[in-house]
Design an enzyme around this catalytic site. Structure first.
Site, short mmCIF file in Angstrom:
data_model
loop_
_atom_site.label_atom_id
_atom_site.label_comp_id
_atom_site.label_asym_id
_atom_site.label_seq_id
_atom_site.Cartn_x
_atom_site.Cartn_y
_atom_site.Cartn_z
CG HIS A 147 3.71 -14.09 -4.10
ND1 HIS A 147 2.51 -13.50 -3.74
CD2 HIS A 147 3.46 -15.42 -4.08
CE1 HIS A 147 1.60 -14.43 -3.52
NE2 HIS A 147 2.14 -15.60 -3.73
CE LYS A 149 0.99 -15.13 -7.96
NZ LYS A 149 0.93 -14.76 -6.54
CG ASP A 154 2.54 -7.13 -29.28
OD1 ASP A 154 3.63 -7.73 -29.21
OD2 ASP A 154 1.62 -7.46 -30.05
CG HIS A 319 -4.68 -18.38 -4.50
ND1 HIS A 319 -4.07 -17.68 -5.54
CD2 HIS A 319 -3.67 -18.75 -3.67
CE1 HIS A 319 -2.77 -17.65 -5.34
NE2 HIS A 319 -2.50 -18.28 -4.21
CE LYS A 321 -2.86 -14.14 -4.24
NZ LYS A 321 -2.56 -15.10 -3.22
CG ASP A 326 -15.01 3.25 5.04
OD1 ASP A 326 -15.61 2.28 5.54
OD2 ASP A 326 -14.41 4.11 5.72
#
Length: 401
Positions: A147, A149, A154, A319, A321, A326
Site C-alpha cells: 500500500h 506510495k 535521481d 482519503h 491519513k 498534543d
C-alpha cells in the site's frame, strides 16, 4: 435435499480452507519477519506539502521531467486512464533519453491494464508487480498488499503520501467528486531512506541486490525540516499508534478514509477519553468500498458515548491519513486507521518533528472539519435495520476490509 446438503458441505469446505490458509499464512509471515517496524533515522529535508491532486501532479510531473539518471515509482494504484497515460508518456520519454525507470505497483489493486503495461515494457522500462499471490498460502497472500506510495527521482527528490495515479484523485469520479489527500515532497537527506525502501521492495520481487549501488545515493544537502520514516510490514503500526495515543495529555486528531481500529486501539482511545483527552476523528461521508463505513459504526458509537467528536467530510471524498497528538506527534503517510493497514499491508509513514510543517497538517485538518458535519449519537441510534445487518457482515470480515 441431497443437492442442498452438498452445496452446504462445499461452502463449509471452502470456508474452512480459506480460514486455515489465512491463519497458517499469517503465522508463517510473522515467523519470517525480522525487524518491524523499520524506523529510519531523523533526517533534515526541505518538505513541500500537497493536499489536492492538481498541485501534487503538477509538481510530480515537473520533477520527473527534470530527471537525468533514474526514476523509481511505487504506487498501490496506477491506472492507464487520462492522468495515468500522461505519466506513462512521460516515463517513456525519459526512458528514451537513457534514464533508468522502474515502476512497481500492487499486484491485485494496481489497476494497470495490458495496454499500459505493454507500453511501459516495450519502451525498456523495468515494470514489476509487488506482493504477488504465492503458494501455498494463496488466500493470505491475496490479502497481503503493498500500500506504499513512494517516488524517487535521481536520488535527490522523493515523494510519499496518500495519492495514487488515477483520474479519481483529480476529482473526476462523479460519485466521489473532489478528492482530499495528503502528500509530501522531499529534497535533502530524507530521500535516501525512501530510496532504500523502494529498492528493498523491488529487490524482494526480483532477488536483485540493487539497493546498494552508489548511483542511487548521491550526496545531498541538509534541509530545514526534521522528519523520519517508519516502514511497516503487517506488524508494528498498531503498537506504534497505541503507544503514541497512550502518551496523549490534551488532544488527538485522527484523519482517515476508513476507521476500523480493532480492540487494541479502541481500548487505548477509550482510556484516553477517560483521562480527559479530547479526541476528534475526521472521516469521509462518501464511501469508495462496500461495508467499510458500516464496519466503523460500532466503534464510533462507543467512542461518541465516551465523549469523542466525529466529523464526516461533505465536500467530496476524504482519503487523507494523519494522526496528530498534543502538538508534538504527527504521522502522515499511506496507512489507514484500520486493521488491514495494521495487520496485512506494507505501509510507509512520515513522522514530522518540524513545528511549521506540523501546524500545516493541523491547519489542513481543522479547515476540513469546517467542510464536515458532526456525527451524533442519535444519528447512529436511528440507523435502519438494513444498515445494522450490513454491520454484522462487516464485523465478521473487518480485518479484510
Amino acid at each position: 435435499m441431497v443437492i442442498i446438503f452438498n452445496i452446504f458441505l462445499l461452502l463449509f469446505i471452502i470456508y474452512f480452507w480459506l480460514r486455515l490458509d489465512f491463519l497458517l499464512g499469517e503465522k508463517n509471515h510473522i515467523l519470517q519477519q525480522e525487524t518491524n517496524p523499520v524506523i529510519y533515522p531523523d533526517r533534515c529535508s526541505n518538505v513541500a506539502w500537497f493536499d489536492t491532486g492538481e498541485d501534487f501532479y503538477q509538481a510530480f510531473f515537473e520533477d520527473i521531467q527534470s530527471a537525468s539518471d533514474h526514476v523509481h515509482v511505487l504506487f498501490y494504484i496506477f491506472r492507464n486512464d487520462s492522468i495515468g497515460s500522461q505519466l506513462i508518456d512521460l516515463l517513456i520519454e525519459k526512458a528514451s533519453e537513457g534514464v533508468t525507470v522502474r515502476v512497481l505497483i500492487d499486484r491485485i489493486s494496481g489497476g494497470m491494464n495490458r495496454e499500459g503495461r505493454n507500453r511501459l515494457k516495450n519502451a525498456g522500462i523495468h515494470f514489476s508487480y509487488s506482493q504477488k499471490i504465492k503458494f501455498p498460502y494463496l488466500f493470505y497472500s491475496l490479502n497481503r498488499r503493498n500500500h506504499r506510495k513512494i517516488t524517487i527521482i535521481d536520488g535527490k527528490i522523493g515523494y510519499i503520501g496518500g495519492f495514487n495515479i488515477g483520474d479519481e484523485y483529480l476529482g473526476r469520479d462523479p460519485k466521489l467528486g473532489f478528492w482530499r489527500d495528503f502528500h509530501l515532497r522531499f529534497d535533502g537527506e530524507g530521500v535516501q531512506d525512501l530510496q532504500a525502501q523502494f529498492l528493498q521492495d523491488w529487490s524482494r520481487e526480483h532477488n536483485q541486490d540493487t539497493y546498494r549501488q552508489e548511483r542511487y545515493y548521491p550526496k545531498v544537502a541538509q534541509g530545514k525540516q526534521r522528519t523520519h520514516f517508519a516502514s511497516t510490514d503487517a506488524k508494528g503500526l498498531e503498537e506504534s499508534f497505541a503507544e503514541a495515543i497512550q502518551q496523549a495529555n490534551h488532544y488527538i486528531y485522527i484523519a482517515s478514509p476508513y476507521f476500523i481500529p480493532g480492540s487494541v486501539i479502541q481500548d487505548t482511545l477509550l482510556t484516553s477519553l477517560n483521562r480527559g483527552v479530547d479526541i476528534t476523528i475526521l472521516l469521509p461521508e462518501k464511501r469508495d468500498h462496500p461495508l467499510v463505513k458500516e464496519a466503523s459504526f460500532s466503534y464510533l458509537e462507543e467512542l461518541l458515548h465516551a465523549g469523542a467528536k466525529v466529523y464526516h467530510f461533505q465536500d467530496g471524498f476524504y482519503h487523507a491519513k494523519a494522526l496528530l497528538i498534543d502538538d508534538s506527534y504527527c504521522d502522515v503517510g499511506s496507512a489507514n486507521f484500520d486493521l488491514r493497514s495494521f495487520h496485512l499491508n506494507n505501509e510507509m509513514n512520515t513522522l514530522i518533528s518540524d513545528s511549521t510543517l506540523f501546524h500545516t497538517v493541523k491547519d489542513a485538518i481543522e479547515e476540513d472539519m469546517k467542510r464536515s458535519t458532526r456525527l451524533t449519537i442519535k444519528d447512529l441510534k436511528d440507523r435502519p435495520f438494513s444498515i445494522r445487518f450490513r454491520e454484522k457482515i462487516a464485523s465478521s470480515i473487518e480485518k479484510l476490509l
